[in-house]
Each structure stands twice: as C-alpha cells, then as structure tokens.
Design an enzyme around this catalytic site. Structure first.
Site, PDB file in Angstrom:
ATOM      1  N   GLY A   1       0.826  -1.212   0.000  1.00 31.96           N
ATOM      2  CA  GLY A   1       0.000   0.000   0.000  1.00 31.96           C
ATOM      3  C   GLY A   1       0.856   1.256   0.000  1.00 31.96           C
ATOM      4  O   GLY A   1       0.553   2.228  -0.695  1.00 31.96           O
TER       5      GLY A   1
ATOM      6  N   ASN B   1      -7.927   3.603   9.394  1.00 35.20           N
ATOM      7  CA  ASN B   1      -7.440   2.343   9.948  1.00 35.20           C
ATOM      8  C   ASN B   1      -7.660   2.224  11.445  1.00 35.20           C
ATOM      9  O   ASN B   1      -7.817   1.131  11.974  1.00 35.20           O
ATOM     10  CB  ASN B   1      -5.964   2.156   9.608  1.00 35.20           C
ATOM     11  CG  ASN B   1      -5.129   3.367   9.960  1.00 35.20           C
ATOM     12  OD1 ASN B   1      -5.460   4.499   9.604  1.00 35.20           O
ATOM     13  ND2 ASN B   1      -4.048   3.142  10.678  1.00 35.20           N
TER      14      ASN B   1
ATOM     15  N   GLN C   1      -7.913   0.122   3.750  1.00 33.74           N
ATOM     16  CA  GLN C   1      -8.833  -0.462   4.736  1.00 33.74           C
ATOM     17  C   GLN C   1     -10.229  -0.676   4.172  1.00 33.74           C
ATOM     18  O   GLN C   1     -11.013  -1.437   4.723  1.00 33.74           O
ATOM     19  CB  GLN C   1      -8.922   0.433   5.986  1.00 33.74           C
ATOM     20  CG  GLN C   1      -7.644   0.528   6.789  1.00 33.74           C
ATOM     21  CD  GLN C   1      -7.223  -0.783   7.419  1.00 33.74           C
ATOM     22  OE1 GLN C   1      -7.998  -1.744   7.519  1.00 33.74           O
ATOM     23  NE2 GLN C   1      -5.980  -0.856   7.839  1.00 33.74           N
TER      24      GLN C   1
ATOM     25  N   SER D   1      -4.002  -2.882  -0.616  1.00 34.40           N
ATOM     26  CA  SER D   1      -2.928  -3.725  -0.106  1.00 34.40           C
ATOM     27  C   SER D   1      -3.426  -5.163   0.011  1.00 34.40           C
ATOM     28  O   SER D   1      -4.563  -5.399   0.429  1.00 34.40           O
ATOM     29  CB  SER D   1      -2.493  -3.188   1.255  1.00 34.40           C
ATOM     30  OG  SER D   1      -1.667  -4.129   1.882  1.00 34.40           O
ATOM     31  N   GLY D   2      -2.571  -6.121  -0.362  1.00 37.09           N
ATOM     32  CA  GLY D   2      -2.975  -7.522  -0.344  1.00 37.09           C
ATOM     33  C   GLY D   2      -3.229  -8.074   1.041  1.00 37.09           C
ATOM     34  O   GLY D   2      -4.244  -8.734   1.292  1.00 37.09           O
ATOM     35  N   HIS D   3      -2.316  -7.766   1.978  1.00 34.92           N
ATOM     36  CA  HIS D   3      -2.387  -8.464   3.270  1.00 34.92           C
ATOM     37  C   HIS D   3      -3.522  -7.989   4.169  1.00 34.92           C
ATOM     38  O   HIS D   3      -3.717  -8.533   5.246  1.00 34.92           O
ATOM     39  CB  HIS D   3      -1.035  -8.415   3.997  1.00 34.92           C
ATOM     40  CG  HIS D   3      -0.697  -7.091   4.593  1.00 34.92           C
ATOM     41  ND1 HIS D   3      -0.663  -6.902   5.956  1.00 34.92           N
ATOM     42  CD2 HIS D   3      -0.391  -5.913   4.032  1.00 34.92           C
ATOM     43  CE1 HIS D   3      -0.334  -5.639   6.183  1.00 34.92           C
ATOM     44  NE2 HIS D   3      -0.160  -5.021   5.038  1.00 34.92           N
TER      45      HIS D   3
ATOM     46  N   THR E   1      10.952  -7.448 -11.480  1.00 34.51           N
ATOM     47  CA  THR E   1      10.262  -8.714 -11.742  1.00 34.51           C
ATOM     48  C   THR E   1       9.090  -8.850 -10.789  1.00 34.51           C
ATOM     49  O   THR E   1       9.223  -8.599  -9.591  1.00 34.51           O
ATOM     50  CB  THR E   1      11.242  -9.888 -11.579  1.00 34.51           C
ATOM     51  OG1 THR E   1      12.283  -9.718 -12.535  1.00 34.51           O
ATOM     52  CG2 THR E   1      10.548 -11.224 -11.805  1.00 34.51           C
TER      53      THR E   1
ATOM     54  N   CYS F   1       1.971   5.479  25.349  1.00 33.77           N
ATOM     55  CA  CYS F   1       3.004   4.589  25.864  1.00 33.77           C
ATOM     56  C   CYS F   1       3.325   3.445  24.923  1.00 33.77           C
ATOM     57  O   CYS F   1       4.389   2.864  25.003  1.00 33.77           O
ATOM     58  CB  CYS F   1       2.561   4.008  27.192  1.00 33.77           C
ATOM     59  SG  CYS F   1       2.792   5.171  28.511  1.00 33.77           S
TER      60      CYS F   1
END
Lengths: 401, 194
Positions: A88, A167, A195, A215-217, A253, A341
C-alpha cells in the site's frame, strides 16, 4: 524427516493458531486457505519469469493477468488500469509523485490530519521540499468538513489525497462526494483505500477517483503485494524505474505468487462483500454491546453511523492502553492501542488527537478489528475477558476509587 | 518488548493497594502524560519502612517500576531508601526498553515525594502544588487566572484549564482557592472604600 514431509506438516497445521484470538485484522490478516492453494504451484513448480518468452513462462504470465482481471472485477474497472506494487505504501507514494510530476506547475496538495503514515510522511517530506500541504481537520466523530475541503482548493492544487476509511477508527469518508468535488474543480484525486477494499463496495465506473491504493495483506492475501488503480485517461509517471514490467509503469520482476494470491483474495472479497461483512458487523456490535453493558466509564470512538463493519475503537477511563494490550496478550487476544506509551515515539494516536478525544479516554483506547474468520465463540471469550482485565487495571489505578 | 522480570512484576504485583493510616504518601505524574504513581508507606519509630503499597496508572513499565520501588524500599530505613535511584529500579527489573526508562524515573520521584511527605517538607513549593492531579494543573495556574484574568467562576476555570473535568475530586479545593481569592478581593475593596 525429508523436507517434503516437513512442508506437509506445516500445511497440515494450517488452522493451528495456538489458541490465539486474532482481533487485529486492520494490521494484517490471515492468508485464506483458497489463496494459499492458488499460490502453491507458483511457489513450487511454476517458477517461470513472466517476462520470458517460452511456454513455461507464458502460463505464469497468463495466470498473473487473470489476477489483474480479478482485482479489476472487485473494483469494477478495466484490468489495464491496475498496476501491481509491493505494498500500500508503494501505491501511495507512486500516486502522489506521479500526480506532482505530471503537473509540474502546481505545488499544492490537500489531505487530512488522520491519514496513515504512508500518506502523512511522504507529504511531510514534500512539504520540506517546498510543496504546500493543507491538512483538513476532522470533528470529534472523525468526519471531514466538506465545505472546508472545497474552500481549500486553489488553481495551484495538484492533488487531493484522502483515505477511504480510517485504519484506527474505521470511520468512512464520503469519497463519492469528495471525488465529485475534485472532478468538478479539475483536480486529481487519490484515495488510500487499503482499509476499505473488500469491506465496502467500491465501483470505479461510478466513482470519479483517479488513483486508488490497495494492499494484499489486509484482504487475506500475503504481505508484500499491493495494487494501484490509475484511471486510463490519467497521465502516469512511474515511481520505480527499470525494466518494462507492468506496461512500463512499475519496474522489477513481478512478485508472481503474491500477485496470484491477491487475485484470488480479490475474487473471494467480491463474493463475500455484502453477506460476510454483515455477519462481521453483527459480531462487532455484539461485542461492543456486551462491553457497554458490563463496563462503566467507556466510550466508542468515531462516527458510529459511517464506520467499517469490522472495526471498533473503544476507550476506557482510568486505565492505560498498553497495559490493556499486554493483559489481553496474556489471555491470547491480539488487539492494538492508540495510547502514547505503546507507540515508538511516545506520542498518542494522531487520529484520536485530531478528533480531540480527552486525554483520559485517549490514553485508554484500544482498537479491535475482526475478520470473516472471527467466530461467535471468540466474541464470547473476549466479552468475558475484557471486563475482568479493565476491572483489574482499575483496581491498580490511583484515579479510580 | 519486555523481559520476563518486567512482565512478572506487571502481571503479579505483590504490593498493589493502599495502606490505611499510612505514615507517608507520595504521588507523581498525571493522566495527561499517561503515567501516574501513588505509594503509601507505614514507617515505624526506628524510621524503618515496615509496609508499603502502590497504585499506578500507566503502561506495563510504569506498573512494573511501581512494584519494583516497593520491593526495593521494604525493610529499609528512610535514609537508606533516600539513596535509591532510578537505575536501581532498572537493575531490579533486569533492564527496561530505552523508551520506558522514564517510568523508572517516576518511581524515584514518587519515593522522593513520599519521603518529603513523611518529613513534612513541602516537596513542591506552594504555588507548584498540583491541584488537579488528572490534568496536572497547579495552584499557580488557577491563581493566575483568578488574579490576572479575573475569572471568579468554577465553570469558567474548568473551560479554560480543564481543571476537575476528569475525576472531579479537586472541585472543593478549587472552590477553596476561589473563595480565598474573593475574600482577599473584598478586603481590598473594603480598604479602598474606607
């Protein structure tokens, strides 16, 4: 044990997660078994380079273009409008830089205060290089003032880049309306839809968006693959320069196996788009209602009417987010937090800060993000565990009597 | 991210709570900055810390550092405890991530505050006295607004400083500061009238 047996053992344990309840699907997702199945031959025996000319490679090239069709099908665009990238972030950087390079006389960009670092940081970098960047504020629900956006556009504006869905909070921006405004003013429009893709319907035939990142994941494909939609009539200048791959628009590639995985993931996303996301919403709402019923001094952050069905951003008074995270981790539940934190900079979430969430709620915020693999049982366990942990941490807190 | 010792102190603190009829109490931090610690001590006539407990708001490292400081001071005399430094807390915990070292400093601060309290020394001069612990608002912040900006209403002070907007426990103290200021104001007016 021969290596092929070892591989078999790993595959056999595919569903084994060591009892982990994974509630952090806006961070990443599990690779769908159907996706892995589609990828495996190309990891194992079909390893040809898609740029080579013999038939051993042609088959790989065809399969890769089949993936392109599937991604295009999910977004309802043409397959030659899809460029495969590595993630992404690469898609975002490519879109921004291309828009600026093809409009060298314009040096103004409009964005929002709540973008992902993959937009925020490239734009900060451009600002240092002399570009003018307008960051639009959000209200306490995390929504934009459309009028402010319209008023910010000048003759000098090269690009408007606004995320589709946030997100951290899941808040969905009115991209149909925003992209319409950009189109009417003749300004290029990019949306970081990492998202949103797979969670809400996106129809690029109807939506006047010029660039869209995914984004793929985040949609059950592997990490290390993404895509950028570039509308056919829009000039494009490549980010990564080198070979002729991706029609000369992205050198290197191709990450063939992951691209094939992304194609399958897109196909599954389309199939699951409405029904499965409704089921996820029921589970998310059930969890939120259980927590609201059992825990006092709690608030749900964001625009509850316009929110991704899988995301819940919840704040608890008197306790701090990182300690909630590790207490839940001990109970095998994975979540994330916007507290100061927990971050690597000791700064609290820029999204919640932009929404002007009070510090007592801000530092006690957690994000829960579900997926189509979330079960009713997991919701039940979390509904029982979270109140116990909040109670325990509040007992430790000097602010809570 | 954290080692086992830190995690163990976080998950199984043995000294959490408050001592009733404590001999000394220390407090440091605020909700605003994301960390706060309170310790209460029981000190006998030989100045030995015989019992000590903590309450903490904050991350894993803050809670573990609180447990550590209590373990380090138990059984020690006040003057021995006075020599404890934040590095002792870090050593006790077998190390903290760099970004979390400030949590050990909080541990040293809260101990210092408790010892001052025991010796009845004002750790902070009066004007630096924290009135609203949740938002870290000091007496001088409130007094300046009353004197310079002539704000005489609690609600107005809340709007300007967020004082008392979280737990609300400081409301009475803010009213006390307000009424003292109003009294002073009236005295001056009376003098002028005379």
């Amino acid at each position: 044990m021969p290596i092929s047996h070892k591989i078999e053992t790993i595959i056999k344990n595919y569903e084994y997660r060591n009892g982990i309840i994974y509630f952090d699907n806006n961070a990443t997702t599990k690779i769908a078994p159907e996706v892995l199945y589609e990828m495996l031959p190309y990891l194992v025996s079909n390893y040809g380079n898609p740029s080579s000319l013999y038939k051993f490679s042609n088959e790989v090239l065809n399969k890769m273009n089949e993936s392109r069709e599937k991604v295009a099908d999910l977004l309802n665009c043409s397959s030659d409008e899809i460029i495969f990238t590595s993630c992404g972030s690469e898609s975002n950087n490519s879109a921004i830089l291309s828009a600026l390079q093809t409009n060298p006389n314009k040096r103004h960009i409009i964005t929002t205060e709540v973008e992902h670092p993959a937009i925020k940081n490239p734009l900060t970098h451009l600002k240092e290089k002399g570009y003018k960047v307008t960051s639009l504020n959000v209200d306490n629900k995390g929504q934009l003032d459309i009028q402010q956006l319209e008023d910010s556009i000048t003759d000098n504006t090269a690009l408007i880049s606004i995320m589709y869905a946030n997100n951290e909070t899941g808040v969905i921006f009115d991209i149909p309306k925003i992209s319409e405004i950009a189109r009417n003013k003749g300004v290029l429009f990019h949306t970081d839809a990492v998202q949103a893709v797979g969670k809400i319907p996106i129809d690029l035939q109807k939506l006047p968006v010029d660039f869209l990142s995914l984004s793929g994941h985040k949609i059950h494909a592997p990490k290390g693959v993404g895509a950028l939609f570039v509308r056919n009539n829009i000039k494009f200048s490549s980010f990564l320069k080198g070979g002729h791959q991706e029609n000369g628009r992205r050198a290197g590639t191709e990450n063939v196996t992951s691209i094939i995985g992304l194609g399958k993931a897109a196909e599954l996303s389309k199939k699951n788009l409405v029904t499965v996301n409704n089921q996820i919403k029921i589970l998310r709402d059930e969890l939120e209602n259980n927590l609201l019923d059992t825990i006092p001094d709690i608030q749900i952050n964001g625009d509850l009417e316009n929110r991704l069905s899988n995301t819940s951003n919840i704040s608890f008074k008197y306790v701090e987010g990182e300690s909630i995270l590790f207490m839940l981790d001990k109970n095998n539940i994975c979540i994330s937090t916007g507290s100061a934190c927990s971050s690597h900079s000791l700064e609290p979430s820029h999204v919640l800060k932009a929404m002007k969430i009070q510090s007592i709620f801000l530092n006690g915020s957690i994000r829960i993000s579900l997926s189509r693999y979330t079960t009713k049982d997991e919701i039940k366990i979390a509904s029982e565990t979270i109140p116990k942990i909040i109670y325990r941490l509040r007992q430790l807190s000097p602010f809570c009597s | 991210m954290y080692n086992d010792k830190v995690m163990n102190c976080f998950f199984n603190p043995k000294h959490a709570g408050v001592i009733e009829n404590y001999s000394a109490r220390g407090f440091t931090g605020s909700i605003e900055c994301g960390d706060a610690m309170e310790i209460t001590l029981k000190i006998d006539e030989r100045e030995v810390i015989t019992n000590a407990k903590f309450r903490a708001y904050g991350c894993t490292a803050a809670i573990a550092s609180s447990e550590a400081i209590i373990t380090l001071i138990l059984g020690k005399t006040i003057s021995e405890a006075e020599n404890i430094r934040n590095s002792d807390i870090v050593n006790y915990l077998n190390g903290l991530p760099d970004l979390k070292l400030h949590c050990s400093v909080l541990g040293q601060d809260v101990l210092k505050d408790a010892i001052c309290n025991y010796r009845k020394i004002d750790n902070k001069s009066e004007e630096n006295e924290v009135i609203c612990k949740c938002n870290n608002i000091k007496r001088k912040n409130i007094e300046n607004l009353i004197i310079d900006k002539r704000i005489f209403s609690y609600r107005e002070l809340q709007k300007l400083t967020n004082v008392g907007t979280i737990c609300g426990k400081c409301e009475n103290r803010v009213y006390a500061i307000l009424s003292m200021a109003i009294e002073k104001e009236n005295e001056i007016l009376n003098l002028e009238n005379k």
